[in-house]
Scaffold this motif. Structure first.
Motif, PDB file in Angstrom:
ATOM      1  N   UNK A   1      24.805  -7.960 -49.047  1.00 20.88           N
ATOM      2  CA  UNK A   1      23.453  -8.495 -48.939  1.00 20.88           C
ATOM      3  C   UNK A   1      23.443  -9.690 -47.992  1.00 20.88           C
ATOM      4  N   UNK A   2      22.322  -9.901 -47.327  1.00 19.79           N
ATOM      5  CA  UNK A   2      22.169 -11.032 -46.416  1.00 19.79           C
ATOM      6  C   UNK A   2      20.686 -11.316 -46.215  1.00 19.79           C
TER       7      UNK A   2
ATOM      8  N   UNK B   1      20.231   4.916 -37.459  1.00 18.28           N
ATOM      9  CA  UNK B   1      21.183   4.156 -36.653  1.00 18.28           C
ATOM     10  C   UNK B   1      22.416   3.785 -37.470  1.00 18.28           C
ATOM     11  N   UNK B   2      23.582   3.971 -36.874  1.00 17.57           N
ATOM     12  CA  UNK B   2      24.848   3.583 -37.493  1.00 17.57           C
ATOM     13  C   UNK B   2      25.352   2.329 -36.777  1.00 17.57           C
ATOM     14  N   UNK B   3      25.574   1.262 -37.533  1.00 11.82           N
ATOM     15  CA  UNK B   3      26.039   0.004 -36.967  1.00 11.82           C
ATOM     16  C   UNK B   3      27.549  -0.104 -37.125  1.00 11.82           C
TER      17      UNK B   3
ATOM     18  N   UNK C   1      25.033  -0.995 -46.053  1.00  8.69           N
ATOM     19  CA  UNK C   1      25.743  -0.074 -46.947  1.00  8.69           C
ATOM     20  C   UNK C   1      26.885   0.611 -46.208  1.00  8.69           C
ATOM     21  N   UNK C   2      27.920   0.953 -46.950  1.00  6.62           N
ATOM     22  CA  UNK C   2      28.953   1.809 -46.381  1.00  6.62           C
ATOM     23  C   UNK C   2      28.372   3.207 -46.202  1.00  6.62           C
TER      24      UNK C   2
ATOM     25  N   UNK D   1      25.314   1.042 -42.660  1.00  6.17           N
ATOM     26  CA  UNK D   1      23.949   1.548 -42.565  1.00  6.17           C
ATOM     27  C   UNK D   1      23.013   0.513 -43.161  1.00  6.17           C
ATOM     28  N   UNK D   2      21.934   0.184 -42.445  1.00  8.35           N
ATOM     29  CA  UNK D   2      20.958  -0.757 -42.964  1.00  8.35           C
ATOM     30  C   UNK D   2      20.118  -0.073 -44.039  1.00  8.35           C
ATOM     31  N   UNK D   3      20.050  -0.675 -45.220  1.00  7.83           N
ATOM     32  CA  UNK D   3      19.382  -0.045 -46.352  1.00  7.83           C
ATOM     33  C   UNK D   3      17.889   0.149 -46.097  1.00  7.83           C
ATOM     34  N   UNK D   4      17.248  -0.789 -45.424  1.00  4.75           N
ATOM     35  CA  UNK D   4      15.809  -0.659 -45.164  1.00  4.75           C
ATOM     36  C   UNK D   4      15.532   0.514 -44.219  1.00  4.75           C
ATOM     37  N   UNK D   5      16.416   0.683 -43.224  1.00  5.99           N
ATOM     38  CA  UNK D   5      16.269   1.811 -42.305  1.00  5.99           C
ATOM     39  C   UNK D   5      16.516   3.135 -43.034  1.00  5.99           C
TER      40      UNK D   5
END
Length: 242
Positions: free
Chosen positions: A52-53, A6-8, A69-70, A17-21
């Protein structure tokens, strides 16, 4: 183009991009926290390449540290894996970059982004009004607050703006809420709390008595910052002292 991960996209049109995904898409066996720390050590910079959050939790659970992430960083991280899955994900991100570059030059897309940002502002209007209200109330209540004033003058300003309070009751309220001392030599003088907040100050002067002796007087005054603090507090909370 088949979506692998998924691209947010935020209201400014920036894609993340979510790093965990990404960790899951790359089928990494190493624990996520250890893996992402090792990836960051390759030379990526926070607030430029990643953000980070803390995650939102349910039922009082402990929040976890997450990362956005970018596309550029996500693409490099995929390449670092040096396997077929990493190559597949990297090629996917290259296609994503090409798509968004084309969209960036599309006037209709830019218009859509502007409309999205406008709608977001409308959705947040109540929160914005609530945050601005105390400042507006104070602007209406006080023309200038650079100099310090007496407690009685503050009470008068509050009364003029609908707060049912006089000088004596305001002194009582300030003592009850620990802005002023309530006993002994510190009675009606600023407490440490008031001094730390910088909302009050003490004016000290010496007086010559008729018998030749000298006495010292202390007068409590509300600083400019204190006027803003107390007026906003009473008006925004609609606090009324009986």
């Amino acid at each position: 183009m088949q979506e692998i991960i998924k691209i947010n996209q935020n209201e400014q049109g920036e894609v993340r991009v979510n790093a965990r995904e990404l960790h899951e898409a790359l089928e990494i066996k190493t624990q996520f926290n250890k893996w992402i720390e090792r990836m960051i050590e390759y030379g990526f910079t926070e607030e430029i390449d990643f953000w980070s959050f803390l995650s939102k939790t349910q039922n009082g659970g402990r929040p976890s540290v997450e990362y956005n992430l970018t596309i550029s960083m996500a693409k490099e991280v995929a390449m670092i894996q040096r396997n077929e899955k990493g190559k597949e994900v990297r090629n996917y991100f290259i296609q994503v970059e090409d798509r968004y570059k084309k969209l960036a030059n599309d006037p209709s897309y830019q218009m859509a982004l502007g409309l999205k940002a406008s709608q977001l502002l409308l959705d947040q209007k109540d929160q914005i009004i609530a945050e601005m209200k105390p400042k507006a109330l104070f602007a209406d209540a006080v023309d200038a607050s650079d100099g310090s004033i007496l407690v009685g003058q503050l009470a008068k300003t509050l009364r003029q703006n609908g707060v049912n309070i006089g000088q004596n009751r305001l002194f009582k309220w300030l003592r009850e809420h620990e802005y002023l001392g309530s006993r002994g030599e510190q009675y009606n003088l600023p407490t440490q709390k008031s001094m730390d907040l910088r909302v009050m100050e003490t004016k000290t002067r010496t007086v010559n008595n008729p018998d030749g002796s000298i006495r010292t007087t202390h007068t409590t005054k509300i600083t400019g910052k204190g006027q803003i603090y107390f007026i906003n507090k009473f008006l925004s909370e609609k606090e009324n002292v009986a």
